[in-house]
Design an enzyme around this catalytic site. Structure first.
Site, PDB file in Angstrom:
ATOM      1  CB  CYS A  96      -0.948  -0.154   1.138  1.00 27.29           C
ATOM      2  SG  CYS A  96      -0.169  -0.693   2.584  1.00 27.29           S
ATOM      3  NE  ARG A 126       3.228   3.948  -2.532  1.00 27.12           N
ATOM      4  CZ  ARG A 126       4.663   3.972  -2.956  1.00 27.12           C
ATOM      5  NH1 ARG A 126       4.899   4.798  -3.728  1.00 27.12           N
ATOM      6  NH2 ARG A 126       5.344   2.715  -2.535  1.00 27.12           N
ATOM      7  CG  PHE A 307      -1.805  -3.026  -4.968  1.00 30.30           C
ATOM      8  CD1 PHE A 307      -2.490  -4.224  -5.234  1.00 30.30           C
ATOM      9  CD2 PHE A 307      -1.677  -2.128  -6.045  1.00 30.30           C
ATOM     10  CE1 PHE A 307      -2.497  -4.680  -6.557  1.00 30.30           C
ATOM     11  CE2 PHE A 307      -1.604  -2.648  -7.473  1.00 30.30           C
ATOM     12  CZ  PHE A 307      -2.050  -3.989  -7.499  1.00 30.30           C
ATOM     13  CG  ASN A 327       3.754  -0.131   2.112  1.00 29.51           C
ATOM     14  OD1 ASN A 327       3.352  -0.927   1.506  1.00 29.51           O
ATOM     15  ND2 ASN A 327       4.361   0.965   1.636  1.00 29.51           N
ATOM     16  N   GLY A 328       3.497  -3.479   3.495  1.00 28.22           N
ATOM     17  CA  GLY A 328       4.374  -4.525   3.610  1.00 28.22           C
ATOM     18  C   GLY A 328       3.861  -5.791   3.526  1.00 28.22           C
ATOM     19  CD  GLU A 994      19.432 -12.685 -16.158  1.00 27.03           C
ATOM     20  OE1 GLU A 994      19.792 -11.760 -15.486  1.00 27.03           O
ATOM     21  OE2 GLU A 994      19.225 -13.849 -15.341  1.00 27.03           O
ATOM     22  CD  GLN A1059      16.433 -19.247 -14.372  1.00 27.91           C
ATOM     23  OE1 GLN A1059      17.057 -17.937 -14.143  1.00 27.91           O
ATOM     24  NE2 GLN A1059      16.850 -20.155 -14.954  1.00 27.91           N
ATOM     25  CE  LYS A1062      19.554 -19.207 -12.030  1.00 26.79           C
ATOM     26  NZ  LYS A1062      20.830 -19.018 -12.231  1.00 26.79           N
ATOM     27  CD  GLN A1068      25.216 -18.924 -10.063  1.00 27.13           C
ATOM     28  OE1 GLN A1068      26.403 -19.139 -10.033  1.00 27.13           O
ATOM     29  NE2 GLN A1068      24.412 -19.460  -9.567  1.00 27.13           N
TER      30      GLN A1068
END
Length: 1617
Positions: A96, A126, A307, A327-328, A994, A1059, A1062, A1068
């Site tokens: 949020c 937000r 949110f 918020n978290g 990537e 991914q 992993k 890497q």
């Protein structure tokens, strides 16, 4: 009348009281238990010598019916402690935007409320909206009670004015049905009256329902306020405590009613009130007319916009809660809830006067994590703690190795040490705002993962918010601007008018008690003991035990011996293509049925490599005391530096007289048969544990160690034993009294340790693994290899230390995957999902964990355990360990999906292009063993077959095919381009991965002769018109190769959150694979390893993901944005959030995806099968009305058209092939990708190996056409359907195959369940327009004829305009237009744009050269994200009330992934400044933690203080940091960079010239002072130099001796302004 304990007199012992309280304190349907807090005065605890306060005539807990005299017998529900269930926890997540406003003179005004509503409206972006785009996920305000408003109402009703001190106000959500509501109000009134409170009246809260969205209106409660008088209390804290007890009694009384969930107290307090609902923030004030009434006055307001990832409207979960605005995300919530439940039995405080039973249960697993954190804080505060102290206990900062903390407030270390062993941190990204009506404050999580800015004005108002710019502000009145850094707190005392910043808050709280004295006198630290120096068993005996406990030769050689030799986990590649344990025909250890859960989207993984300073494996052993009591006895524990014990350390704990350790053997007896034997042994074990704890034991050692193992007494799997004892002690209220230690032979890999810890073990002694290390070191083979230099020499001690180091490093990685920092938060948190264990096993030992397909019973598990055990006792026992082939393929070993025979058949099929060869390949797949869950399904149909000719053509089917995100770097250029060309021919999509992409690939080939092109001379089989561009271009956490031109040349943009092979870890690329070509594309240095951070540093929450999606839609409005997730329990909830965050596509990846390099334990033990993830995602999205918003794509181990059709029937629109596409182009599955030695050049960057690459684009084209033609079309015809659209989501066309598994029976109903179909066809969903950002400032600018003329004709233009925080990603779309037309460097015009105001997030993102952007004001997070060129200048307005160099003027994560350009900031930046910067140059006047993290190029100059962990992972570029007070050195991460003074003349010139430019552009007084007294300041600068820059002229004074003048000039220009 003094407060008494109900029923205490009749209790014969403390234990019987405990049992009776347990029965009274929990129910099947619980409430979210949230709160408002109290405050301690003058540093004295309320609970020390407090007077009796609460009055009650209530003598027993009551149900609603018994209170109302309906049925007194209906109250006896089972109230034993309940564990938290993962399904409840993952069903509701949210982040949020939050903030508070507080008047320092405690002056209540309506302006405060009005301003809070304005600020809330400015944070609408937000929050989230439901499928109707009108039902907000929640917004709300907490304020002081508006007595003027309520007295005005009372006067109109003929009531007397309220007595403020003695009146409580309840804000209630009540049932919608009038009759039920009447009953609910009777219950409330009755309990108030029985508690001695007088109900003064009920007020219908005025609301405006017409503005509520459709979904929210369906569950909209009736909202009323109740006013009660507390006659006999005269202290605020006592009044609040009485109201708290009343609320808890009401919640418990109604818990068994059918309407229980419809009654909820938003607040019940004498100090504060909460107005909230499932509303968009901009309409909160319209919905509640009270908030617009001038009589509504308050001295403070906390506001919150939610949110939620789940759109099922739940009004109570809107925030603020009763005490907190959060918020978290709490990553450890399942463990926190279980530990809180365990803690309830020991809760006792004088302030409750025996009424502790009335406030249980504390937590509610069915409520949100925010609600439960609120409940925990409420308990502490109501028991006498201050709000600040409570949050320091629950959300401690990372206080270890903290240089600033040790200087500024070292006493806080004692405070944190004291509480470390008593309260496990509620860990996760969090900005928490809090108030009890007398104090208002905010604090940030230990890693600083949420934005928090604050400012103060000359008219004595303090503001804290997630963003700046939420309110119009006269900057001349602003006297202070700052930000909360990691673990920091700010607090406002409304009564005294004082603002306490972090240091003062912590000092004050830490001084309440002599924590340092208590810790030093009572907390014992165990010093590490030496390992055993010789083997304690003969080789044959070691072998026998290894066989008995399930070791294989792979486990010993590839895992244990590798860890002993190298001190790190072994790395492997590709993915896991073996059957999951329950489907395997081979016996497996119990651990293999568990998959590690991981963070994605709603919370970030932590980076254990670069941000390990916030992590710790320290563990406290011993009894955990009563958290409500403060005293030296609570800290009488033993501290271990980590959970891995050697034999001597275990012996030391066993001999500690305080701990009274008890050893409990873990074996089960089968001499009377297997059936029932394991359960019987577990019950006996639990009884023994129970008895030991009651007899005072503080450590239970569960041990499978035996001098002489017996054939009929196999060991109970240690994980099963630990889980059973852990759950049993929780259920009986004894868990806090003792720690569990596992002394076990069956534990050797990181995953094993993680499982044992996750289900309750505090420490593990892996005695057989250590013995195996010793045996390896003593073996002739090892001795000879060390002697011959083929292996580094390690001593016996070092080998075992290496092993422990590898396990500890691996454990940190496992914790970090879930975003958990501390061992104490992971212990018992059950961060796993189970595949293949039945309800009996799960309920016995792993209660609360998700096991959605059922599986083994205890008897079946006993048989599997016995399969290993008997091998050690049979006469023909092998002389060596068996190789089960779980990791590497071997004939006769475990089945591997990607086996040599499959590869050969596939190669033959694609090269011969014959239907016969394809049919042989297909038959091979049909005959394989059951490998994945979809193999258990087959098709059925409700129609007759039709001719294939009526089925849609293969050409339209292959458009749904995609290839996996394999990066150029992990695979060779030849493979990458061949796959892209093939997919473009088909009309499907390839994925860049990537690593960026060469622009030469973006244009069609026109120079092909005989299959060869001079444009791409290394490829063959080409045609004119081919393009090698990847339609899907990936944006991963490393941002390698992500430039504006890369982004605008994509058809789709994929955000890789995780991914499959992993999840929770970064990519890497070994240094030997970083060739000059790869380095150029990635803007890095050749030969230097490249690591992507585990998290995207701009995605710490769902609203952050929404922002990145917004950024990408901004720069390329024609590209659909996809978000790649990995299957796990709860993915449906996450997918809902992603859909609401405006993604166009959601990709679900299975655990069996490939990878170029990953630790073995990650490949084998993380992530779930896509079948379960897809089923959950499809059902959740349809249930929430969101399915039509998004395309669902699925990948992971696809090998045939059957896989495609099953995925389609389960709801997927598109299908991804990764490893198979590589095999089709020539991969032979050598599984050495990570070594750069691929023998056929598929996954190597070595020129001579790449020359062997055999693949042709036509091979892949043929293969995919075959899948579509022969398999997909053929089966559709058999089913009687003409097109894929007709079967997508049709799980009714699937049925379980009639097949018997070797181990057990599985329940596939979860996979086959359906909640309906989307309202539109899959094709129409796939063809819908790209989601829009709506009207944006950039569109207005692009409509300006002068700006368009300057872009079209490369002219210069100057423009000035206003900007607000709701204007996000400004300049991104303009940059995209320029990049599309001119590329990253071709634009010769100049756009000079000046903005005045507060810029929203991602200001100047993806900037292109030729754009000069000036901001006069301030900015939020992500300034200059991905900028490739141009210039950004940010400075405050001219007349400020603060010193610019002391103020925070830009937010967190600026210059993330920048590949060029200049940034000048007059003021400070937040955390992670210049993270992953490649080539940009910047000057800033101070930063937070992690400055220059993962930098690979460019130059950063800091003219002020920095936070901790500077230059972590910095492999390129230079940093210059001013150190005026000699505090920098401890803050630098010295793992890579060298720190030196600026002695090189070229470096001095570079530094001075950047500062001069900074002064010229920003008018910086700090910069001007430095330039003016250059000689004085130069000596205060440090230069940070990574190895790749050591020989550059800027860093090396002797460089001119080593290079020619031309080379020197070239290098010097790299960093020229």
């Amino acid at each position: 009348m003094a407060l008494q304990s109900p029923g205490a007199a009749g209790a014969s012992s403390s234990f019987s009281r405990l049992l009776s309280s347990a029965k009274l304190s929990s129910t099947k349907t619980l409430f979210s238990v949230d709160f408002v807090g109290t405050k301690r005065r003058n540093g004295l605890s309320v609970f020390r010598g407090s007077t009796p306060l609460l009055k009650s005539s209530l003598r027993s807990p009551l149900s609603a019916k018994s209170i109302l005299n309906f049925d007194a017998s209906a109250s006896g529900s089972d109230l034993k402690p309940k564990v938290a269930y993962l399904e409840d926890i993952v069903s509701e997540r949210g982040e949020c935007g939050v903030g508070f406003i507080a008047h320092l003179e405690n002056e209540a005004t309506h302006k405060i409320v009005k301003d809070a509503l304005i600020a809330l409206g400015c944070m609408e972006h937000r929050g989230g909206c439901g499928a109707d785009n009108a039902s907000g996920d929640g917004s709300g305000l907490m304020t002081s009670i508006p007595w003027d408003l309520f007295n005005h109402w009372a006067e109109k009703k003929g009531l007397a004015s309220f007595d403020k001190l003695h009146t409580g106000v309840g804000m209630l959500f009540l049932p919608r049905d009038e009759n039920v509501r009447r009953e609910a109000k009777k219950v409330v009134t009755s309990i108030f009256e029985k508690e001695g409170l007088e109900v003064l009246g009920w007020r219908d809260v005025p609301v405006e329902p017409s503005i509520v969205g459709h979904y929210a209106r369906k569950t909209m409660p009736n909202t009323q306020q109740v006013f009660v008088r507390i006659v006999k209390e005269d202290k605020v804290d006592d009044v609040e405590r009485e109201l708290y007890i009343c609320r808890k009694l009401i919640e418990r009384a109604v818990a068994s009613e059918s309407w229980a969930s419809e009654l909820y107290f938003s607040s019940l307090s004498n100090q504060t009130i909460v107005y909230k609902g499932m509303l968009r923030s901009e309409v909160l004030g319209l919905f509640y007319p009270d908030l617009q009434n001038d009589l509504y006055k308050s001295a403070f307001a906390i506001y919150h916009r939610r949110f939620s990832t789940n759109t099922s409207p739940r009004w109570p979960l809107a925030q603020p809660m009763r005490f907190l605005g959060h918020n978290g995300e709490i990553n450890t919530i399942q463990g926190n809830l279980n530990w809180m439940t365990s803690r309830e039995a020991s809760l006792k405080s004088p302030v409750w006067h025996g009424r502790e039973d009335d406030i249980r249960p504390i937590s509610n697993p069915k409520a949100s994590d925010s609600s439960n954190l609120d409940s925990a804080a409420e308990l502490l505060i109501r028991s006498g703690r201050t709000p600040e102290e409570s949050l320091m206990i629950l959300v401690p900062e990372a206080y270890k190795n903290h240089p600033t903390l040790m200087i500024k407030y070292p006493e806080a270390v004692d405070f944190y040490d004291y509480y470390k062993g008593q309260m496990e941190p509620w860990d996760g990204p969090a900005l928490i705002l809090f108030s009890d009506g007398k104090t208002v404050g905010a604090c940030l999580d230990r890693n600083g993962l949420r934005p928090a800015r604050y400012w103060r004005t000359s008219d004595n108002v303090v503001y804290v918010a997630s963003e700046v710019g939420v309110l119009p502000m006269d900057e001349s009145k602003v006297t202070m601007k700052g930000r909360l850094g990691p673990g920091m707190m700010i607090s406002v005392d409304l009564e005294s008018g004082q603002v306490y910043e972090n240091t003062e808050v912590k000092k004050r709280v830490a001084s309440y008690n002599p924590y340092g004295k208590w810790v030093s006198e009572n907390l014992r630290t165990m010093k590490p003991s030496n390992f055993l120096s010789s083997a304690s068993m003969e080789t044959e005996e070691i072998l026998r035990r290894q066989q008995a406990f399930g070791y294989s030769s792979e486990d010993v050689q590839m895992v244990i011996e590798s860890m002993a030799a190298q001190g790190k986990e072994p790395t492997f590649c590709m993915g896991d293509d073996t059957p999951v344990a329950v489907l395997s025909q081979k016996p497996h250890m119990l651990y293999d049925y568990f998959k590690q859960r991981f963070a994605q989207v709603t919370n970030p993984a932590i980076d254990p490599l670069r941000e390990g300073l916030v992590m710790s494996l320290e563990v406290n052993i011993g009894k955990r005391g009563n958290i409500l009591e403060v005293g030296p006895q609570n800290v009488s524990q033993v501290v271990l530096s980590g959970p891995v014990l050697n034999e001597r350390e275990l012996e030391g704990l066993l001999s500690d007289p305080h701990l009274k350790s008890e050893v409990l053997p873990t074996f089960f007896d089968i001499h009377r048969g297997i059936d029932g034997s394991l359960k019987k042994a577990l019950l006996k074990l639990c009884e023994a544990a129970d008895e030991a704890v009651r007899n005072g034991s503080q450590v239970l050692v569960l041990s499978d160690r035996s001098d002489n193992p017996e054939p009929t007494r196999p060991a109970i799997p240690m994980l099963l034993a630990v889980g059973a004892v852990h759950q049993h002690l929780i259920e009986n209220g004894l868990r806090m009294s003792a720690s569990i230690i596992a002394d076990t032979a069956q534990c050797f890999s990181t995953h094993h340790f993680a499982c044992l810890i996750g289900y309750g073990a505090s420490a593990i002694c892996p005695h057989l693994a250590l013995e195996t290390c010793r045996q390896w070191r003593l073996s002739n083979k090892t001795v000879n290899m060390m002697r011959n230099g083929k292996m580094p020499t390690v001593t016996m001690e070092q080998a075992q230390k290496n092993y422990r180091k590898a396990v500890n490093t691996g454990l940190l990685k496992v914790l970090s995957k879930m975003g958990i920092s501390l061992f104490s938060s992971y212990c018992g948190a059950q961060i796993f999902e189970i595949y293949g264990l039945g309800k009996e096993v799960v309920e016995f030992s792993f209660r609360g964990s998700a096991s959605r397909i059922g599986g083994l019973t205890l008897d079946e598990l006993a048989r599997e355990t016995l399969t290993f055990w008997v091998r050690a006792f049979s006469e023909d026992t092998a002389k060596r360990l068996e190789n089960f082939g779980f990791i590497q393929f071997r004939p006769g070993g475990e089945y591997h999906g990607n086996n040599p025979e499959m590869s050969k058949l596939l190669h033959k099929a694609v090269r011969e292009k014959s239907e016969t060869a394809y049919a042989v390949y297909q038959q091979h797949l049909a005959n394989r063993p059951i490998t994945v869950f979809r193999d258990l399904l087959e098709f059925k149909s409700d129609r007759k077959p039709i001719p294939v000719g009526r089925v849609e053509p293969a050409s339209s089917i292959v458009e749904r095919f995609c290839t996996g995100g394999m990066s150029l770097g992990a695979i060779s250029r030849e493979t990458h381009e061949t796959i892209a060309i093939a997919m473009n021919r088909l009309g499907g999509k390839s994925n860049s991965g990537e690593g960026g992409e060469d622009p030469i690939r973006w244009k069609p080939l026109t120079d092909v002769v005989d299959g060869y092109s001079s444009t791409l001379p290394h490829l063959k089989g080409l045609r004119n018109g081919d393009t090698a561009t990847s339609a899907i271009k990936q944006v991963a956490s490393g941002r390698f190769g992500v430039t504006p031109t890369f982004l605008v040349n994509a058809d789709q943009l994929e955000i890789k959150v995780a991914q499959g092979a992993k999840p929770g870890e970064g990519g890497q690329l070994p240094g030997k694979k970083v060739s000059p070509y790869i380095a150029r594309l990635r803007n890095s240095k050749p030969g230097v390893p490249l690591i992507s951070p585990p998290p995207h540093h701009d995605i710490y929450s769902i609203e952050d993901l929404a922002q990145l999606i917004f950024d990408l839609h901004q720069v390329n409005p024609k590209a659909k944005v996809s978000v790649k997730l990995v299957s796990e329990a709860g993915i449906g909830t996450v997918a809902s959030g992603v859909a609401k965050a405006n993604a166009d596509i959601i990709q679900i990846s299975g655990y069996d995806g490939g990878t170029g390099a990953s630790p073995i334990s990650s490949i084998k033990h993380a992530g779930g099968p896509w079948e379960l993830g897809l089923a959950e995602t499809q059902q959740t999205l349809i249930g929430n009305g969101l399915r039509e918003r998004v395309i669902i794509r699925v990948d992971g181990g696809f090998k045939s058209g059957v896989d495609v059709l099953i995925a389609a029937a389960m709801g997927a629109d598109e299908y991804g092939f990764g490893t198979l596409a590589m095999i089709a182009t020539g991969c032979i599955m050598a599984r050495i990708c990570h070594t750069n030695n691929c023998p056929v050049g598929v996954a190597s960057q070595r020129e001579e190996l790449r020359a062997r690459f055999p693949g042709l684009p036509g091979d892949l084209v043929n293969f995919f056409l075959y899948i579509a033609e022969e398999v997909v079309r053929g089966i559709l015809a058999q089913l009687g359907y003409e097109k894929l659209d007709d079967i997508i989501g049709r799980t009714d066309l699937l049925k379980p195959r009639d097949i018997s598994l070797v181990k057990t029976h599985l329940d596939l109903s979860y996979l086959l369940s359906s909640v309906g179909l989307p309202k539109r066809s899959s094709t129409s969903i796939r063809k819908q327009e790209v989601h829009s950002n709506g009207p944006v400032l950039d569109d207005t600018l692009l409509q300006d004829p002068e700006i368009m003329d300057a872009i079209e004709n490369e002219k210069m233009v100057h423009k000035t305009m206003s900007i607000y925080n709701v204007d996000r990603s400004v300049c991104g779309r303009i940059a995209g237009v320029i990049a599309k037309k001119y590329g990253d460097t071709g634009f010769a015009g100049q756009l000079n744009l000046t903005f005045n105001g507060s810029a929203g997030q991602s200001f100047a993102c993806f900037l292109s050269p030729g754009m000069n952007i000036r901001l006069v004001g301030e900015a939020n997070d992500y300034v200059g994200k991905g900028m490739a060129g141009g210039e950004v200048v940010i400075l405050p307005v001219e007349s400020t009330g603060f010193l610019p160099e002391d103020a925070t003027i830009v937010g967190n994560t600026c210059l993330y992934g920048a590949t060029g350009g200049l940034l000048f900031v007059r003021g400070k930046a937040g955390e992670r400044f210049a993270v992953r910067n490649s080539l940009a140059q910047a000057v800033v006047e101070g930063t937070g933690d992690h400055c220059c993290e993962y930098m690979t190029g460019g130059c950063v100059v800091v003219l002020g203080k920095v936070g901790r962990n500077v230059a972590a992972g910095m492999t390129g570029g230079l940093a210059y940091i001013l150190d005026e007070d000699d505090t920098l050195l401890p803050k630098v991460n010295k793992e890579i960079v060298k720190i030196q003074r600026v002695t090189s003349p070229v470096g001095q010139t570079q530094l001075k010239s950047l500062i001069q430019s900074h002064v010229e552009k920003t008018g910086s007084s700090k910069g001007a002072a430095i330039v003016e007294e250059w000689d004085k300041y130069l000596g205060m600068f440090w230069q940070l130099v990574p190895p790749s820059e050591e020989d550059t002229p800027e860093a090396n004074s002797d460089h001119h001796l080593k290079t020619t003048a031309g080379e020197e000039e070239q290098v010097s220009n790299t960093f020229a302004v």
